[in-house]
Design a protein around this motif. Structure first.
Motif, PDB file in Angstrom:
ATOM      1  N   ASN A  21       0.832  -1.209   0.000  1.00 41.10           N
ATOM      2  CA  ASN A  21       0.000   0.000   0.000  1.00 41.10           C
ATOM      3  C   ASN A  21       0.863   1.254   0.000  1.00 41.10           C
ATOM      4  O   ASN A  21       0.560   2.234  -0.685  1.00 41.10           O
ATOM      5  N   LEU A  22       1.947   1.214   0.776  1.00 39.33           N
ATOM      6  CA  LEU A  22       2.826   2.378   0.865  1.00 39.33           C
ATOM      7  C   LEU A  22       3.508   2.663  -0.463  1.00 39.33           C
ATOM      8  O   LEU A  22       3.639   3.827  -0.861  1.00 39.33           O
ATOM      9  N   VAL A  23       3.925   1.617  -1.159  1.00 46.55           N
ATOM     10  CA  VAL A  23       4.562   1.796  -2.467  1.00 46.55           C
ATOM     11  C   VAL A  23       3.564   2.405  -3.450  1.00 46.55           C
ATOM     12  O   VAL A  23       3.881   3.360  -4.167  1.00 46.55           O
ATOM     13  N   ARG A  24       2.347   1.889  -3.456  1.00 49.79           N
ATOM     14  CA  ARG A  24       1.321   2.421  -4.367  1.00 49.79           C
ATOM     15  C   ARG A  24       1.002   3.879  -4.039  1.00 49.79           C
ATOM     16  O   ARG A  24       0.877   4.718  -4.930  1.00 49.79           O
ATOM     17  N   TYR A  25       0.854   4.176  -2.752  1.00 53.46           N
ATOM     18  CA  TYR A  25       0.535   5.543  -2.363  1.00 53.46           C
ATOM     19  C   TYR A  25       1.689   6.488  -2.699  1.00 53.46           C
ATOM     20  O   TYR A  25       1.468   7.612  -3.166  1.00 53.46           O
ATOM     21  N   ALA A  26       2.916   6.043  -2.472  1.00 51.67           N
ATOM     22  CA  ALA A  26       4.080   6.874  -2.812  1.00 51.67           C
ATOM     23  C   ALA A  26       4.066   7.223  -4.292  1.00 51.67           C
ATOM     24  O   ALA A  26       4.322   8.370  -4.677  1.00 51.67           O
ATOM     25  N   GLY A  27       3.754   6.246  -5.126  1.00 59.29           N
ATOM     26  CA  GLY A  27       3.691   6.501  -6.564  1.00 59.29           C
ATOM     27  C   GLY A  27       2.593   7.471  -6.938  1.00 59.29           C
ATOM     28  O   GLY A  27       2.776   8.346  -7.788  1.00 59.29           O
ATOM     29  N   ALA A  28       1.453   7.340  -6.296  1.00 63.86           N
ATOM     30  CA  ALA A  28       0.322   8.212  -6.619  1.00 63.86           C
ATOM     31  C   ALA A  28       0.521   9.627  -6.094  1.00 63.86           C
ATOM     32  O   ALA A  28       0.135  10.603  -6.739  1.00 63.86           O
ATOM     33  N   SER A  29       1.162   9.748  -4.929  1.00 61.87           N
ATOM     34  CA  SER A  29       1.307  11.059  -4.287  1.00 61.87           C
ATOM     35  C   SER A  29       2.654  11.725  -4.587  1.00 61.87           C
ATOM     36  O   SER A  29       2.836  12.897  -4.267  1.00 61.87           O
ATOM     37  N   LEU A  30       3.560  10.953  -5.162  1.00 64.80           N
ATOM     38  CA  LEU A  30       4.938  11.395  -5.409  1.00 64.80           C
ATOM     39  C   LEU A  30       5.678  11.709  -4.113  1.00 64.80           C
ATOM     40  O   LEU A  30       6.616  12.500  -4.100  1.00 64.80           O
ATOM     41  N   ASP A  31       5.275  11.052  -3.019  1.00 69.37           N
ATOM     42  CA  ASP A  31       5.946  11.214  -1.731  1.00 69.37           C
ATOM     43  C   ASP A  31       6.851  10.000  -1.519  1.00 69.37           C
ATOM     44  O   ASP A  31       6.427   8.968  -1.004  1.00 69.37           O
ATOM     45  N   PHE A  32       8.097  10.127  -1.933  1.00 66.52           N
ATOM     46  CA  PHE A  32       9.048   9.032  -1.844  1.00 66.52           C
ATOM     47  C   PHE A  32      10.004   9.178  -0.662  1.00 66.52           C
ATOM     48  O   PHE A  32      11.124   8.683  -0.693  1.00 66.52           O
ATOM     49  N   ASN A  33       9.574   9.854   0.377  1.00 71.82           N
ATOM     50  CA  ASN A  33      10.392  10.009   1.579  1.00 71.82           C
ATOM     51  C   ASN A  33      10.784   8.609   2.063  1.00 71.82           C
ATOM     52  O   ASN A  33       9.930   7.736   2.222  1.00 71.82           O
ATOM     53  N   PRO A  34      12.077   8.376   2.328  1.00 68.56           N
ATOM     54  CA  PRO A  34      12.512   7.030   2.709  1.00 68.56           C
ATOM     55  C   PRO A  34      11.927   6.514   4.019  1.00 68.56           C
ATOM     56  O   PRO A  34      11.981   5.310   4.272  1.00 68.56           O
ATOM     57  N   ILE A  35      11.351   7.366   4.852  1.00 71.72           N
ATOM     58  CA  ILE A  35      10.719   6.849   6.078  1.00 71.72           C
ATOM     59  C   ILE A  35       9.524   5.961   5.756  1.00 71.72           C
ATOM     60  O   ILE A  35       9.055   5.213   6.611  1.00 71.72           O
ATOM     61  N   HIS A  36       9.049   6.027   4.514  1.00 64.55           N
ATOM     62  CA  HIS A  36       7.888   5.233   4.099  1.00 64.55           C
ATOM     63  C   HIS A  36       8.266   3.940   3.382  1.00 64.55           C
ATOM     64  O   HIS A  36       7.381   3.174   3.025  1.00 64.55           O
ATOM     65  N   TRP A  37       9.568   3.708   3.164  1.00 66.32           N
ATOM     66  CA  TRP A  37       9.943   2.481   2.452  1.00 66.32           C
ATOM     67  C   TRP A  37      11.282   1.886   2.873  1.00 66.32           C
ATOM     68  O   TRP A  37      11.540   0.723   2.608  1.00 66.32           O
ATOM     69  N   ASN A  38      12.131   2.640   3.548  1.00 63.47           N
ATOM     70  CA  ASN A  38      13.466   2.168   3.883  1.00 63.47           C
ATOM     71  C   ASN A  38      13.575   1.969   5.397  1.00 63.47           C
ATOM     72  O   ASN A  38      13.690   2.938   6.163  1.00 63.47           O
ATOM     73  N   GLU A  39      13.543   0.715   5.803  1.00 63.38           N
ATOM     74  CA  GLU A  39      13.542   0.394   7.228  1.00 63.38           C
ATOM     75  C   GLU A  39      14.803   0.904   7.929  1.00 63.38           C
ATOM     76  O   GLU A  39      14.736   1.451   9.034  1.00 63.38           O
ATOM     77  N   ARG A  40      15.952   0.753   7.303  1.00 58.42           N
ATOM     78  CA  ARG A  40      17.209   1.223   7.891  1.00 58.42           C
ATOM     79  C   ARG A  40      17.143   2.727   8.141  1.00 58.42           C
ATOM     80  O   ARG A  40      17.470   3.206   9.227  1.00 58.42           O
ATOM     81  N   PHE A  41      16.695   3.474   7.141  1.00 61.30           N
ATOM     82  CA  PHE A  41      16.595   4.924   7.281  1.00 61.30           C
ATOM     83  C   PHE A  41      15.601   5.301   8.387  1.00 61.30           C
ATOM     84  O   PHE A  41      15.870   6.191   9.197  1.00 61.30           O
ATOM     85  N   ALA A  42      14.457   4.621   8.408  1.00 63.92           N
ATOM     86  CA  ALA A  42      13.441   4.901   9.440  1.00 63.92           C
ATOM     87  C   ALA A  42      14.036   4.719  10.833  1.00 63.92           C
ATOM     88  O   ALA A  42      13.837   5.553  11.720  1.00 63.92           O
ATOM     89  N   HIS A  43      14.797   3.650  11.031  1.00 60.59           N
ATOM     90  CA  HIS A  43      15.427   3.412  12.337  1.00 60.59           C
ATOM     91  C   HIS A  43      16.469   4.484  12.644  1.00 60.59           C
ATOM     92  O   HIS A  43      16.571   4.935  13.796  1.00 60.59           O
ATOM     93  N   GLU A  44      17.232   4.901  11.631  1.00 63.09           N
ATOM     94  CA  GLU A  44      18.266   5.921  11.838  1.00 63.09           C
ATOM     95  C   GLU A  44      17.687   7.248  12.315  1.00 63.09           C
ATOM     96  O   GLU A  44      18.340   7.989  13.053  1.00 63.09           O
ATOM     97  N   VAL A  45      16.469   7.557  11.906  1.00 65.79           N
ATOM     98  CA  VAL A  45      15.849   8.824  12.325  1.00 65.79           C
ATOM     99  C   VAL A  45      14.947   8.645  13.549  1.00 65.79           C
ATOM    100  O   VAL A  45      14.198   9.546  13.910  1.00 65.79           O
ATOM    101  N   GLY A  46      15.024   7.465  14.185  1.00 66.82           N
ATOM    102  CA  GLY A  46      14.330   7.257  15.447  1.00 66.82           C
ATOM    103  C   GLY A  46      12.929   6.680  15.368  1.00 66.82           C
ATOM    104  O   GLY A  46      12.230   6.642  16.376  1.00 66.82           O
ATOM    105  N   LEU A  47      12.533   6.236  14.191  1.00 76.92           N
ATOM    106  CA  LEU A  47      11.206   5.631  14.063  1.00 76.92           C
ATOM    107  C   LEU A  47      11.276   4.135  14.365  1.00 76.92           C
ATOM    108  O   LEU A  47      12.311   3.501  14.149  1.00 76.92           O
TER     109      LEU A  47
END
Length: 138
Positions: A21-47
């Protein structure tokens, strides 16, 4: 929509959010922020994990209201605050978000306007705050 009264509750709407769902929404909204798809990055920023797009969560809450109203055109105003992220695990189950609505007041007039308070919870925690819609009712 039949007569609407103060205190009326509706829902629940349970939505399963997956990484797909997140991949589809990212494509539709053009919101490719890595917090929505990259687990390593999400952890690095404290999520705690990859998180759902706030606007996707808001859209699901909006669909609860439009389904209840029977006509999206009856929603006159809608807003939320993003209070807590929705972590989406990398598995087939995803994250379940449960939405409910409650009419907190109904104005007199033609049309009457219902103030709807929306609750959105994931893992027992509220993820949207001050989620309110104003809906024209018959």
């Amino acid at each position: 929509m039949s007569t609407v009264t103060k205190g009326e509750e509706f829902g629940p709407l349970e939505v399963t959010v997956t990484r797909a769902n997140l991949v589809r929404y990212a494509g539709a909204s053009l919101d490719f922020n890595p917090i929505h798809w990259n687990e390593r990055f999400a952890h690095e920023v404290g999520l705690p994990d990859v998180i759902a797009h706030g606007m996707l969560t808001m859209a699901f809450a909006g669909s609860l209201v439009t389904d209840w109203a029977g006509d999206p055109g009856k929603v006159l105003e809608y807003g939320v605050r993003f209070t807590r992220p929705v972590p989406v695990p990398d598995d087939a189950d995803g994250a379940t978000v449960t939405f409910t609505g409650k009419v907190s007041e109904v104005s007199e007039g033609s049309p009457a306007i219902a103030k709807v308070l929306i609750t959105a919870k994931c893992q027992g925690q509220t993820v949207l705050g001050k989620a309110v819609a104003r809906v024209a009712v018959d």
